[in-house]
Design an enzyme around this catalytic site. Structure first.
Site, mmCIF file in Angstrom:
data_model
loop_
_atom_site.group_PDB
_atom_site.id
_atom_site.type_symbol
_atom_site.label_atom_id
_atom_site.label_comp_id
_atom_site.label_asym_id
_atom_site.label_seq_id
_atom_site.Cartn_x
_atom_site.Cartn_y
_atom_site.Cartn_z
ATOM 1 N N PHE A 188 0.859 -1.181 0.000
ATOM 2 C CA PHE A 188 0.000 0.000 0.000
ATOM 3 C C PHE A 188 0.902 1.240 0.000
ATOM 4 C CE2 PHE A 188 -2.726 3.166 2.139
ATOM 5 C CZ PHE A 188 -3.881 3.035 1.376
ATOM 6 N N THR A 190 1.472 3.989 1.514
ATOM 7 C CA THR A 190 2.101 4.577 2.695
ATOM 8 C C THR A 190 3.125 3.667 3.366
ATOM 9 O OG1 THR A 190 0.347 3.733 4.135
ATOM 10 C CG2 THR A 190 0.051 5.954 3.216
ATOM 11 N N LYS A 191 3.193 2.402 2.957
ATOM 12 C CA LYS A 191 4.081 1.451 3.625
ATOM 13 C C LYS A 191 5.558 1.812 3.413
ATOM 14 C CE LYS A 191 0.996 -1.531 5.263
ATOM 15 N NZ LYS A 191 -0.275 -0.818 5.055
ATOM 16 N N THR A 192 6.420 1.222 4.217
ATOM 17 C CA THR A 192 7.857 1.456 4.097
ATOM 18 C C THR A 192 8.328 1.177 2.679
ATOM 19 O OG1 THR A 192 8.126 0.834 6.422
ATOM 20 C CG2 THR A 192 10.112 0.872 5.056
#
Length: 373
Positions: A188, A190-192
């Protein structure tokens, strides 16, 4: 000063040529479904994590659903997990008519309280689903010990844990998702390691589980139009694989920058008595996917941040056992007091590699000003 909770534009502008070239190459070739970039990205994930197999799917949620199905988390069987998590960590069990069995969390880490797991094991228990939440992994030594003694399968929800590694009692660090039977990642945005849309990955070191996962993602087909199972239509998009391959080259740099941002938050907020900063427990390499704190008068602080144009998020305002969709499980308010308490105090502050020192300091000063009133 306006501070976004997250923005993708800064990273894109920094690496615009690489992203544009990667996307254009896919468009020009025209192989949009399980194209060569997917295969290359899967191999790169295997190399980075140490997993024997990596199978790209359409989302982290799909990864959980497929893995739960394959591991037998269904038909009334019980799976022990946490109520303090995103919906998908439990809905993946319910979708197959399995039963999530919740235990409370550790207030210092927000992870499942491993000391409460074994008391919920019975003859109907088939698995444990630990969630490596926010900054750190759950105690995988204790989880695997319980699983091995009771012959349980372990599905690691590492959707938020890319880059995290657990050592514990072993001689070397093992990447999140690579300790249990299956592990899953979410890409997704926003993930790292985040894409430009949805995407997910299943990892395993088991030959048979990998074979099944590869089949289940294409409707249960062993080969085209030959179906051994009723599977799913869930494949990592080739365009997303191309974008993620660019980002993976810089992942260690991104993780280091997140660490620097987190250290700045900790330094600036350490003397604010109204703010409690979570602790890292266990011998592990953590990653600051988000920066959560526990705050007195959380809702008042949230409103103050909003007025000052500072983005924030609340993970999670209501534990799963108190959600309407889970009423049928029979839990009630007060059953998991730590999770309920944390849900009323937790708030996530902006953190991403491109955020500036000035922005972080502005966030911290705004928080301190709120409590000075």
């Amino acid at each position: 000063m306006k501070v976004d909770f997250y923005t993708s534009q800064r990273e894109y502008n920094e690496k615009r040529v690489q992203f544009d070239n990667a996307i254009q190459a896919v468009v020009q070739k025209g192989n949009f479904i399980l194209g060569e970039p997917v295969v290359e990205f899967e191999k790169a994930i295997q190399e980075y994590t140490g997993a024997k197999y990596a199978i790209g799917v359409a989302s982290g949620t799909d990864a959980l659903i497929l893995a739960s199905d394959i591991l037998g988390f269904k038909n009334g069987k019980e799976v022990i997990t946490s109520p303090f998590t995103f919906l998908a960590s439990a809905s993946c069990i319910i979708r197959h008519q399995g039963k999530p069995v919740f235990v409370d969390i550790d207030e210092d880490t927000f992870s499942i309280d491993v000391n409460k797991i074994e008391e919920r094991v019975n003859e109907n228990t088939v698995g444990i689903l630990p969630i490596h939440l926010f900054n750190q992994m759950a105690d995988m030594d204790k989880i695997m010990d319980i699983a091995n003694r009771h012959d349980l399968r372990v599905l690691e929800d590492a959707a938020e844990a890319f880059g995290m590694r657990w050592k514990g009692n072993e001689s070397d660090y093992r990447h999140s998702g690579c300790i249990g039977d299956f592990g899953v990642y979410s890409f997704f945005p926003t993930k790292t390691l985040g894409g430009y849309g949805d995407g997910g990955m299943i990892v395993t070191n088991n030959d048979e589980l990998a074979r099944l996962a590869k089949s289940y993602r294409v409707h249960g087909a062993a080969k085209k139009y030959h179906y051994d199972f009723i599977g799913y239509n869930s494949r990592l998009d080739t365009l997303q694989a191309a974008v993620l391959s660019v980002k993976l080259k810089y992942i260690d740099e991104a993780i280091k920058k997140r660490e620097e941002v987190a250290k700045l938050y900790i330094e600036r907020l350490s003397e604010c008595e109204e703010i409690k900063i979570p602790k890292i427990k266990g011998d592990q390499k953590h990653v600051y996917y988000v920066f959560n704190v526990l705050a007195q008068n959380r809702d008042g602080l949230a409103e103050h941040l909003k007025k000052n144009e500072i983005g924030y998020s609340i993970y999670y305002p209501r534990p799963l056992h108190m959600q309407k969709a889970f009423e049928y499980l029979g839990y009630k308010e007060g059953d998991f007091p730590v999770a309920e308490k944390v849900s009323k105090e937790i708030i996530a502050l902006p953190i991403y590699p491109e955020i500036t020192k000035e922005e972080v300091e502005f966030v911290c000063e705004t928080i301190k000003n709120f409590y000075r009133k």
